[in-house]
Design an enzyme around this catalytic site. Structure first.
Site, short mmCIF file in Angstrom:
data_model
loop_
_atom_site.label_atom_id
_atom_site.label_comp_id
_atom_site.label_asym_id
_atom_site.label_seq_id
_atom_site.Cartn_x
_atom_site.Cartn_y
_atom_site.Cartn_z
CB CYS A 53 -0.95 -0.01 1.20
SG CYS A 53 -1.91 -1.53 1.27
CB CYS A 56 -12.83 -1.35 6.85
SG CYS A 56 -12.94 -2.33 8.37
CG HIS A 103 -6.27 1.81 0.20
ND1 HIS A 103 -5.11 2.33 -0.35
CD2 HIS A 103 -5.86 0.81 1.05
CE1 HIS A 103 -4.07 1.66 0.12
NE2 HIS A 103 -4.49 0.74 0.97
CE LYS A 130 -14.40 4.27 6.90
NZ LYS A 130 -15.12 4.19 5.67
#
Lengths: 387, 387
Positions: free
Chosen positions: B86, B209, B335, B331
């Site tokens: 990431c 998440c 992502h 969030k």
């Protein structure tokens, strides 16, 4: 142009079907690299690290640079994974040289690793396959051996050569590999064996293809002006070239020239400011025998079609006019994907310090390494000079 | 210290569940980056490119840098894939800054992309899973949500906080995302909704998440002293920091501090030569709400346990004392792994030029971005200043 950076240490595991996993392979290569530094260097001196790997044994494909940190004892250092398929090592070395040239880091570790032999065939084919063009090649069933088979057919046709030109590459590289304690294959082969081997993708037979290997290699890179703190015999990186091309060979004007290799070589010679005639030996990306012939021509050491004749004449043997792949090349030393480009830098380091043992190229003072990703979609060329 | 490099153009697709594939996403972001350069820049001006991606839609995981070359119209340029899970985008930006700082390249393209929503769940879990520790976490069934759930439990316990501190992060980032036309989620959420959402890994619920998103982002980097050839309002990269840590959280002394983020922040502030008090806003890696709290503390903007209280007090809202994730963060903006770090640089570029529209942080003059790979195994921090 001045030196861009220097290599002051290098390590290399055996390449082959090994018992060790990727962590142990990395550790061995990195430990050997530190141990090779004449005046000593410690993991705590390392300021950045680059890891070249494609599949990392299949269990840590993401974020694997952190594993290099763990195994090298340098947790806490910026560690970056570079992946450009089979050219990952060359591109990682390039990133490391740019990191030291930018002043950001003083001692940079570059390591490459692949653990291929205990990955199930299907998954290994998946990793390798996804490094070629997916849409026009892989989905049509064209493998890397298939692409290189097409290229080989065209090359032999265009230049009125028979498959013995390819076989001569295999024979020569096996001859060199037999002298290299790290080589996957240490057995010489005869031209008749190459000719009668099972076909993989005509005209390429089994002995025209590099093996599936495990292995790791590592080098330590510093700014050129710091090199003598570590050793009296650094090996300087003088020229860097890299380029890219369309993934699918059908998008390119020629099947028998890799434009990426050509551009990378031009750039590398321009940046090194030297002539081809000053190069003592080449390490080229011979994933298939045909690839070595293409490389000699793309890098500007042979006119189109002449590489086959040069090889048949013995010019590229270790004792010839222009030694090519004195370490055995991908063909005989083996091809653990991420380790390959770093392993070429290791060979340049050993040869230019006169420390290559039985396979030493006499009087080597300048080396060129050539690393290719996919069927020519990415390529690097690096030029090194003895200190 | 002087400026290390400058960003002169940036592009960003919407993040979300999109129809486009990774090629089209890359093309959109890159085209937008070129179009944003005030005095113009062409693909033919690009001298190097870096691609940040983890899975690239699953069909071109290897050698995908060549696809960036194709889609950006820069085939022939050295293109390198950087993959640190990431944090791929942050590390790709770092490599680009080092490339321009080394003098090797003048105009460098950095692009990040991920196409996650049309990859089957199992394969996507595979890519994501292999970015965490395999031996001690993944093989024991511990997912990323599970690791962050453990961290969140420990954080709340250590600091005598309830889950409302986590919920406040979600509410604030959704509020920001609602103002961002590129955000995956543009709907505000209420604290009660966060509290009553289905549990994912206690104390983390669905709204704690980040989503699974598609998207791409791109920036154009030049040497600082060339920036004004392209625009009167470049955004300078003044500080770079990066670090690594053990992959497995069990190897680390604390569950509630990411040493890699801490070291990266120290390095970035040292290299930028500025104080934390001069930073106008932060873009931090809030893959889970707890991660934003950890980030505020690890980056040195809050004492241990204070990040929860700061967030509950509204200090990190867009109009607060220290705005955090004005673009909605991972969030709410989403992502798409490889695109995330590059998207943070895009946000710094827009905000520091006063061009962030409804989500503009008033008077923003210095920004910090923070990108994390895995559960803190790799991290980058970048500090930017308005031109």
């Amino acid at each position: 142009m001045g030196h861009r950076a220097a290599i002051v240490g290098a390590g290399h595991t055996r390449f082959g079907a090994l018992n060790e996993g990727p962590r142990a392979l990395l550790r061995s290569a990195v430990d050997a690299a530190f141990a090779s530094v004449d005046r000593g260097a410690e993991p705590s001196d390392v300021e950045a690290a680059f890891l070249a790997t494609l599949g990392f044994g299949g269990w840590q494909i993401g974020n694997s640079a952190a594993v290099l940190g763990e195994e090298a004892g340098i947790t806490g250092v910026p560690a970056t994974r570079v992946e450009n398929a089979c050219a990952s090592g060359g591109f990682a070395l390039r990133a490391a040289v740019e990191a030291v040239a930018s002043g950001a880091s003083e001692l940079v570790l570059v390591a490459g690793v692949e653990k291929m032999t205990d990955v199930p065939n299907a998954r290994r084919r998946y990793w390798l396959g996804v490094s070629g063009d997916t849409e026009w090649e892989r989905l049509a069933g064209l493998t890397f051996a298939g692409v290189y088979g097409l290229i080989a057919s065209r090359y032999l046709y265009e230049h009125h050569l028979g498959p013995e030109a390819l076989a001569a590459v295999a024979v020569k590289n096996h001859e060199n590999g037999a002298l290299n304690p790290n080589a996957h294959f240490r057995k010489p082969v005869r031209p008749e064996q190459v000719a009668s081997a099972p076909r993989v993708a005509d005209p390429l037979g089994l002995y025209d293809c590099c093996p599936v290997s495990d292995g790791a290699a590592a080098v330590l890179v510093v700014p050129a002006d710091r090199a003598r703190r570590f050793t009296d015999t650094p090996v300087y990186v003088d020229g860097l070239g890299a380029s890219s091309d369309y993934l699918a060979v059908q998008e390119r004007p020629s099947l028998t020239q890799f434009a990426a290799s050509r551009r990378a070589a031009e750039q590398a010679f321009r940046s090194a400011g030297c002539e081809r005639s000053t190069v003592s030996f080449l390490e080229v990306h011979d994933c298939f025998t045909i690839a070595e012939l293409l490389a000699l021509e793309d890098l500007g050491f042979a006119a189109p079609g002449e590489a086959g004749r040069m090889t048949l004449a013995g010019d590229t043997r270790r004792t010839g006019r222009l030694p090519v792949n004195p370490d055995g090349g991908l063909k005989a030393k083996g091809h653990p994907i991420g380790a390959t480009g770093v392993g070429q830098a290791y060979e340049a380091f050993c040869q230019l310090r006169g420390a290559a043992g039985e396979r030493q190229v006499p009087g080597a003072s300048r080396a060129l390494t050539h690393n290719v990703g996919g069927a020519g979609a990415t390529a690097t060329v690096t030029i090194y000079a003895a200190g």
